[in-house]
Design an enzyme around this catalytic site. Sequence first.
Site, PDB file in Angstrom:
ATOM      1  N   SER A   1       0.869  -1.174   0.000  1.00 39.31           N
ATOM      2  CA  SER A   1       0.000   0.000   0.000  1.00 39.31           C
ATOM      3  C   SER A   1       0.911   1.231   0.000  1.00 39.31           C
ATOM      4  O   SER A   1       1.317   1.722   1.046  1.00 39.31           O
ATOM      5  CB  SER A   1      -0.880  -0.017   1.259  1.00 39.31           C
ATOM      6  OG  SER A   1      -1.601   1.183   1.378  1.00 39.31           O
TER       7      SER A   1
ATOM      8  N   HIS B   1      -3.401  -5.691   2.439  1.00 34.96           N
ATOM      9  CA  HIS B   1      -2.512  -6.640   3.107  1.00 34.96           C
ATOM     10  C   HIS B   1      -3.135  -8.009   3.317  1.00 34.96           C
ATOM     11  O   HIS B   1      -2.508  -8.888   3.913  1.00 34.96           O
ATOM     12  CB  HIS B   1      -2.064  -6.085   4.465  1.00 34.96           C
ATOM     13  CG  HIS B   1      -1.161  -4.903   4.342  1.00 34.96           C
ATOM     14  ND1 HIS B   1      -0.803  -4.127   5.435  1.00 34.96           N
ATOM     15  CD2 HIS B   1      -0.531  -4.358   3.270  1.00 34.96           C
ATOM     16  CE1 HIS B   1      -0.001  -3.149   5.015  1.00 34.96           C
ATOM     17  NE2 HIS B   1       0.166  -3.282   3.713  1.00 34.96           N
TER      18      HIS B   1
ATOM     19  N   GLU C   1      -5.378  -2.324   8.798  1.00 31.10           N
ATOM     20  CA  GLU C   1      -4.747  -2.914   9.970  1.00 31.10           C
ATOM     21  C   GLU C   1      -5.555  -2.627  11.230  1.00 31.10           C
ATOM     22  O   GLU C   1      -5.954  -1.486  11.476  1.00 31.10           O
ATOM     23  CB  GLU C   1      -3.333  -2.363  10.192  1.00 31.10           C
ATOM     24  CG  GLU C   1      -2.330  -2.695   9.115  1.00 31.10           C
ATOM     25  CD  GLU C   1      -0.967  -2.101   9.453  1.00 31.10           C
ATOM     26  OE1 GLU C   1      -0.418  -2.439  10.530  1.00 31.10           O
ATOM     27  OE2 GLU C   1      -0.455  -1.292   8.658  1.00 31.10           O
TER      28      GLU C   1
ATOM     29  N   GLU D   1       1.422  -9.084   6.972  1.00 31.11           N
ATOM     30  CA  GLU D   1       2.125  -8.588   8.146  1.00 31.11           C
ATOM     31  C   GLU D   1       1.896  -9.438   9.380  1.00 31.11           C
ATOM     32  O   GLU D   1       2.189  -9.031  10.498  1.00 31.11           O
ATOM     33  CB  GLU D   1       1.751  -7.129   8.393  1.00 31.11           C
ATOM     34  CG  GLU D   1       2.171  -6.239   7.223  1.00 31.11           C
ATOM     35  CD  GLU D   1       1.901  -4.769   7.446  1.00 31.11           C
ATOM     36  OE1 GLU D   1       1.225  -4.424   8.436  1.00 31.11           O
ATOM     37  OE2 GLU D   1       2.366  -3.960   6.631  1.00 31.11           O
TER      38      GLU D   1
ATOM     39  N   ASP E   1      -5.170   1.323  11.123  1.00 36.08           N
ATOM     40  CA  ASP E   1      -4.618   1.890   9.893  1.00 36.08           C
ATOM     41  C   ASP E   1      -5.696   1.745   8.837  1.00 36.08           C
ATOM     42  O   ASP E   1      -5.928   0.655   8.309  1.00 36.08           O
ATOM     43  CB  ASP E   1      -3.341   1.169   9.468  1.00 36.08           C
ATOM     44  CG  ASP E   1      -2.791   1.677   8.131  1.00 36.08           C
ATOM     45  OD1 ASP E   1      -3.336   2.676   7.608  1.00 36.08           O
ATOM     46  OD2 ASP E   1      -1.833   1.084   7.616  1.00 36.08           O
TER      47      ASP E   1
ATOM     48  N   GLU F   1      -4.641   5.901  11.722  1.00 37.02           N
ATOM     49  CA  GLU F   1      -3.648   6.196  10.683  1.00 37.02           C
ATOM     50  C   GLU F   1      -4.330   6.269   9.316  1.00 37.02           C
ATOM     51  O   GLU F   1      -5.191   5.449   9.006  1.00 37.02           O
ATOM     52  CB  GLU F   1      -2.586   5.095  10.680  1.00 37.02           C
ATOM     53  CG  GLU F   1      -1.524   5.219   9.604  1.00 37.02           C
ATOM     54  CD  GLU F   1      -0.622   4.003   9.575  1.00 37.02           C
ATOM     55  OE1 GLU F   1      -0.070   3.710   8.495  1.00 37.02           O
ATOM     56  OE2 GLU F   1      -0.461   3.337  10.621  1.00 37.02           O
TER      57      GLU F   1
ATOM     58  N   ASP G   1       0.514   8.811   7.084  1.00 37.49           N
ATOM     59  CA  ASP G   1       1.480   7.914   6.430  1.00 37.49           C
ATOM     60  C   ASP G   1       1.561   8.276   4.950  1.00 37.49           C
ATOM     61  O   ASP G   1       2.466   8.981   4.514  1.00 37.49           O
ATOM     62  CB  ASP G   1       1.073   6.461   6.633  1.00 37.49           C
ATOM     63  CG  ASP G   1       1.959   5.490   5.852  1.00 37.49           C
ATOM     64  OD1 ASP G   1       3.076   5.872   5.446  1.00 37.49           O
ATOM     65  OD2 ASP G   1       1.537   4.336   5.636  1.00 37.49           O
TER      66      ASP G   1
ATOM     67  N   LYS H   1       8.849   5.884   7.493  1.00 33.17           N
ATOM     68  CA  LYS H   1       9.289   4.713   6.741  1.00 33.17           C
ATOM     69  C   LYS H   1      10.514   5.100   5.914  1.00 33.17           C
ATOM     70  O   LYS H   1      10.423   5.943   5.016  1.00 33.17           O
ATOM     71  CB  LYS H   1       8.175   4.222   5.817  1.00 33.17           C
ATOM     72  CG  LYS H   1       6.955   3.666   6.549  1.00 33.17           C
ATOM     73  CD  LYS H   1       5.848   3.317   5.572  1.00 33.17           C
ATOM     74  CE  LYS H   1       4.668   2.654   6.268  1.00 33.17           C
ATOM     75  NZ  LYS H   1       3.524   2.422   5.337  1.00 33.17           N
TER      76      LYS H   1
ATOM     77  N   HIS I   1       7.735  -0.442   9.773  1.00 30.48           N
ATOM     78  CA  HIS I   1       8.153  -1.438   8.782  1.00 30.48           C
ATOM     79  C   HIS I   1       7.368  -1.240   7.487  1.00 30.48           C
ATOM     80  O   HIS I   1       6.592  -0.293   7.351  1.00 30.48           O
ATOM     81  CB  HIS I   1       7.895  -2.841   9.334  1.00 30.48           C
ATOM     82  CG  HIS I   1       6.420  -3.123   9.525  1.00 30.48           C
ATOM     83  ND1 HIS I   1       5.870  -4.372   9.452  1.00 30.48           N
ATOM     84  CD2 HIS I   1       5.361  -2.299   9.770  1.00 30.48           C
ATOM     85  CE1 HIS I   1       4.568  -4.332   9.654  1.00 30.48           C
ATOM     86  NE2 HIS I   1       4.235  -3.065   9.841  1.00 30.48           N
TER      87      HIS I   1
ATOM     88  N   LYS J   1       5.910   0.370  14.647  1.00 28.90           N
ATOM     89  CA  LYS J   1       5.046  -0.609  13.983  1.00 28.90           C
ATOM     90  C   LYS J   1       5.951  -1.629  13.296  1.00 28.90           C
ATOM     91  O   LYS J   1       6.759  -1.265  12.455  1.00 28.90           O
ATOM     92  CB  LYS J   1       4.170   0.060  12.918  1.00 28.90           C
ATOM     93  CG  LYS J   1       2.929   0.731  13.424  1.00 28.90           C
ATOM     94  CD  LYS J   1       2.131   1.335  12.266  1.00 28.90           C
ATOM     95  CE  LYS J   1       1.618   0.287  11.285  1.00 28.90           C
ATOM     96  NZ  LYS J   1       0.773   0.880  10.222  1.00 28.90           N
TER      97      LYS J   1
END
Length: 426
Positions: A43, A156, A165, A206, A243, A286, A313, A338, A366, A389
């Site tokens: 993503s 994900h 998430e 993840e 997230d 997020e 993000d 990131k 991550h 994270k």
Amino acid sequence: MMNEIININSFEILDSRGVPTIFTEVVLENGIKGSASVPSGASTGIHEALELRDKDLNRYKGNGVLNNVKVINSMIFDAIAGIDARRQKDIDKILLDLDGTINKKKLGANTILSVSLAVAKAAANYEKKELYKYLGGTLSYLLPIPLVNIINGGAHANNNLDIQEYMITPIGAKTFQEAIRWCSEIFYNLKDLLKKNNYSTSVGDEGGFASNFKNNEEPIKYLLKAIKMTKLNPERDVMISLDVAATEFYANKKYKISSEDKSFTNLDMSEYLLKLKNKFPIFSIEDGMAEDDWEGWSHLSNSITDNTLIVGDDLFVTNKKRLLKGITRKAANSILIKLNQIGSLTETLETIDLAKRYNYETIISHRSGETEDAFIADLAVATNSMFIKSGSVTRSERLSKYNRLLILESSDKNLVYSGLVYNEKI
């Protein structure tokens, strides 16, 4: 001086999804080495620095990185050979000048980052210092609170969840060791609950469960049950973090919530998230809005005015210019960091510094395509970032970061778990 770079060896390796990535080793004159491998996102925001691939469809569906490796072993080595590895800013500037583009489309952020991080590790090894101490000096003292991925959705996982998430945040733990133990126990209690109710317990990219649920709220309800099964309080000990990754389902100025067959304006989306926040013990949200929906971000931040983290993000992509724009517009109060979004260690550290100057919380993160490299664990401690994270408590590429922090906590008694500091702060 024996600390000069005399060789670079770069290789094509595979990340946690079986997709090629880059491993680079920097060798100093005295034989000391430093190596690093880079992650890759699924993503990804359109404003991220470019990840370069070979595009040879005869290899790895075009995702090979042999050209990156060739560039590192030749052009980049020629440019930084003989330089003191401790001159991180100078080396990163050389790498950026070699590329010469705004989004690193010539060399690729993944190419530059693998060298940048390997140089830092080589320099730390030369100085005979732990990486976090080399990067942060004597001011580093915080062990981050983990935002642990427990249920995967969105890009994900192959399920029906819009939210990407569902995480748990052990703010009430007294140590990092206790925090991770809580998260592991909650994970396995949730697994038992899912099995009992005939839900799949397969995991996503993840490491979180990738079950199909009735709607976007049901995973939160299951998490709350699992927290209580672990004899923990879901408001005081372990809260929920989301997230949303809203960019993934945003088009034509509408947010399409497929699992509930709803379509929202940004004001509706803000209201939807506010209702979730008021209904459940939500610690952070997020990417609650799309990456360029600045109006939506401002409205969301104005709507949720308590201690909830509003995290950018895709909005910020670890980029100073976008972060400054967000600060000016009061779009958020936290930033996800990131390394591969921006492409060099120096740029990452500059973004973290800017965030801290404006009292933004920094969450070191991550990517969904990870390696066993634990650099981000040291980065979190080095920069006194309160949060990290690294995915779930399954899959070794996720746990390598948590395990590194467990080791640091045991070996350095001067380090303090961020939960203690955060609770005093609020």
